[in-house]
Scaffold this active site. Structure first.
Site, PDB file in Angstrom:
ATOM      1  N   GLU A  26       0.845  -1.198   0.000  1.00  0.00           N
ATOM      2  CA  GLU A  26       0.000   0.000   0.000  1.00  0.00           C
ATOM      3  C   GLU A  26       0.878   1.245   0.000  1.00  0.00           C
ATOM      4  OE1 GLU A  26      -2.776   0.025   3.268  1.00  0.00           O
ATOM      5  OE2 GLU A  26      -3.659   1.935   2.670  1.00  0.00           O
ATOM      6  N   ASN A  71      -6.672   1.399   2.949  1.00  0.00           N
ATOM      7  CA  ASN A  71      -7.412   2.634   3.229  1.00  0.00           C
ATOM      8  C   ASN A  71      -7.020   3.737   2.240  1.00  0.00           C
ATOM      9  OD1 ASN A  71      -8.482   1.252   5.381  1.00  0.00           O
ATOM     10  ND2 ASN A  71      -7.150   2.183   6.910  1.00  0.00           N
ATOM     11  N   ASN A 171     -12.128  -0.963  -0.755  1.00  0.00           N
ATOM     12  CA  ASN A 171     -11.436  -1.544   0.392  1.00  0.00           C
ATOM     13  C   ASN A 171     -12.193  -1.250   1.683  1.00  0.00           C
ATOM     14  OD1 ASN A 171      -8.882  -2.558   1.825  1.00  0.00           O
ATOM     15  ND2 ASN A 171      -9.145  -0.532   2.751  1.00  0.00           N
ATOM     16  N   GLU A 172     -12.419  -2.289   2.475  1.00  0.00           N
ATOM     17  CA  GLU A 172     -13.007  -2.146   3.825  1.00  0.00           C
ATOM     18  C   GLU A 172     -14.119  -1.094   3.876  1.00  0.00           C
ATOM     19  OE1 GLU A 172      -9.982  -1.664   6.850  1.00  0.00           O
ATOM     20  OE2 GLU A 172      -9.303  -3.729   6.580  1.00  0.00           O
ATOM     21  N   TYR A 243      -6.399  -9.060  11.506  1.00  0.00           N
ATOM     22  CA  TYR A 243      -5.076  -8.829  12.097  1.00  0.00           C
ATOM     23  C   TYR A 243      -5.040  -9.460  13.485  1.00  0.00           C
ATOM     24  CZ  TYR A 243      -4.087  -5.781   8.175  1.00  0.00           C
ATOM     25  OH  TYR A 243      -3.854  -5.305   6.901  1.00  0.00           O
ATOM     26  N   GLU A 291      -6.052  -9.323   3.327  1.00  0.00           N
ATOM     27  CA  GLU A 291      -5.194  -8.663   4.340  1.00  0.00           C
ATOM     28  C   GLU A 291      -5.176  -9.550   5.571  1.00  0.00           C
ATOM     29  OE1 GLU A 291      -5.645  -4.496   5.353  1.00  0.00           O
ATOM     30  OE2 GLU A 291      -6.295  -4.049   3.307  1.00  0.00           O
ATOM     31  N   GLN A 352       1.723  -6.397   5.320  1.00  0.00           N
ATOM     32  CA  GLN A 352       1.977  -6.118   3.931  1.00  0.00           C
ATOM     33  C   GLN A 352       3.306  -6.750   3.539  1.00  0.00           C
ATOM     34  OE1 GLN A 352       1.186  -2.006   2.983  1.00  0.00           O
ATOM     35  NE2 GLN A 352      -0.697  -1.936   4.189  1.00  0.00           N
TER      36      GLN A 352
END
Ligand code: AHR
Length: 503
Positions: A26, A71, A171-172, A243, A291, A352
């Protein structure tokens, strides 16, 4: 203590999609700038890409890299990153409260992907933008020529289209932290419309719609159901993120988190089936776990920048988790879970790849090195290709806050039919006991151990640094034996191992 496992040639889960060993990069912190790109670095190539980092990435045999966010993508104008560098605008990145120079854009990223031998997976901005920009970006990237956007790509130096197959629809979008956050209905409609337009350009694209940012989101799992009700016929994968953190310094509990991951996958797999039934559809949708990683070590130190107290720095050291030995075990457990759920998880991206919650770290002008978690990712990506075996495991268990029965021994098995090799990845979650583990190999002829790698460390908190790059590294294992169609191996307390058997 003892554990036993049965591996039967005929009991398989699925062919593992290679893309389950993907990664994510990212425009965040020093992932791109000082990560993959540092024109003044002694190892930089003609494009300013760090050679030392590229070498570490190449070794990982990464099949696909998701880009440019995260993000970041939800307020990103992809056109800012094309054309002559000196004319590219500097923008404020609202997601990470930083400045973005746009020195790297889709051309530079694509060239880098070719250098390291990976495929691109691109995300379109469905936060501040929508259908129009998604179709323009797609035309720029994939159309051969003779249209406004494709001719602009050619003018910018790239004649052939890149033919990117995998596209993330935002994304999200369930997260209130996302620029342009939407509720499930709003997002579902937008994603369906975007997907329809993208498919009008090319029916064969693989489209990935946003699922939940994590399992504890208040909208989970209704989000998945509603979004899929809108998009089921138009997309191929639903994206999940998770995560992992050991915040209360309780290692047994931390290592039990893979149970939660398994439940997350189970729930979304069930939701997919529910919507499939409701739609009376013949089509299957899969999970793109695009992710995942351990992320918590850097949380406190990032606060000042994220709260905006440091202004708008360019490429500050954000999300620079320094991984320790216990994270090796966690990452090994996550990858084992993906192998065991290879029936539904077809894409996964470690988040990442460089500097930002990453297996590879760099110093500006200095070395690049492998963090502790580089190794379980490396072993799975390089040797975990083939068919996942449906192992029957019997191991003593313990209780965590996530589940009543967490087995001390966690194992996944992969049959690589082309090479005639079985690869097992094993983690012992026990604090103090070594566990004798016996694996019956049923229906496999012969058997010789051709590789055995072990990771242990007396200090769970041991880390690799620029000066001590090999503090936590795999060592050749000893004592894995095969006799009477069984292989046996001792798993020391808190250990990760890979055993490969030629059959
Ligand atoms: O990977 C770091 C961030 O985590 C990503 O930008 C976002 O998608 C997630 O919340």
């Amino acid at each position: 203590m003892k554990a036993s496992v049965i591996a039967n040639k005929d009991y398989t889960i699925s062919k593992i999609d290679d893309r389950v060993y993907g990664a994510f990069l990212e425009h965040l912190g020093r992932a791109v700038y000082e990560g993959i790109y540092e024109p003044d670095h002694p190892s930089a190539d003609k494009d300013g890409m760090r050679g030392d980092v590229a070498e570490l990435v190449k070794k990982l045999n990464v099949p696909v890299v998701r880009y440019p966010g995260g993000n970041f993508v939800s307020a990103y104008n992809w056109e800012d990153g094309i054309g002559p560098r000196e004319e590219r605008p500097t923008r404020l990145d609202l997601a990470w409260h930083t400045s973005e120079s746009n020195a790297v854009g889709v051309h530079e990223f694509a060239d880098w992907c070719a250098t390291v031998g990976t495929e691109m997976m691109l995300a379109v901005n469905l936060g501040s933008r929508g259908v129009d920009d998604a179709r323009n970006f797609l035309e720029y990237v994939n159309h051969p020529g003779g249209s406004y956007w494709s001719d602009l790509r050619i003018k910018n130096g790239r004649k052939e289209p890149w033919n990117v197959k995998m596209w993330c629809l935002g994304n999200e979008m369930d997260g209130p932290w996302q620029v342009g956050h939407k509720d499930a209905d709003e997002y579902g409609k937008l994603a369906a419309n975007t997907a329809r337009a993208m498919r009008m350009f090319d029916k064969s694209l693989e489209l990935i719609v946003c699922g939940s940012s994590h399992m504890d989101m208040p909208s989970f799992p209704d989000w998945e159901r509603i979004v899929l009700e809108h998009t089921y016929d138009h997309v191929d994968h639903i994206s999940l993120h998770m995560y992992f953190a050991n915040r209360d310094d309780n290692t047994p509990n931390y290592l039990g988190l893979s149970h939660k991951l398994e439940r997350y996958i189970d729930t979304v797999a069930a939701t997919i089936k529910q919507v499939k039934a409701k739609k009376k559809s013949k089509k299957d949708i899969y999970i793109s776990f695009d992710e995942w990683n351990v992320w918590y070590h850097s949380n406190q130190q990032d606060r000042k920048i994220l709260d905006g107290n440091d202004g708008w720095p360019h490429a500050p050291g954000l999300l620079e988790d320094i991984y320790n030995f216990e994270d090796v075990l966690m990452v090994g457990l996550i990858l084992n879970t993906f192998i065991r759920r290879s029936d539904v998880v077809k894409i996964a991206c470690i988040a990442q790849l460089v500097n930002v919650i990453a297996p590879i770290m760099t110093e500006k002008g200095g070395p690049a090195w492998a963090q502790t978690i580089y190794y379980p990712y490396y072993f799975a990506s390089v040797y975990g290709r083939g068919t996942a075996l449906q192992l029957v495991t019997s191991s003593p268990c313990y209780e965590t806050t996530h589940a009543a029965d967490t087995p001390f021994v966690d194992i996944s098995g992969v049959h690589n039919e082309d090479e005639g090799v079985l690869t097992f990845f094993l983690v012992n979650r026990h604090t103090s006991e070594s566990i004798e583990t016996e694996v019956s190999l049923q229906g496999f002829a012969g058997g010789t151990v051709i590789d055995h790698q072990v990771m242990t460390h007396p200090n769970l908190k041991a880390v690799n640094t620029a000066k001590k790059q090999d503090e936590v590294a795999p060592k050749k294992g000893e004592g894995a034996r095969i006799a009477d169609g069984k292989f046996s191996v001792a798993l020391p307390p808190y250990s990760y191992q890979m055993v490969r058997v030629k059959i």
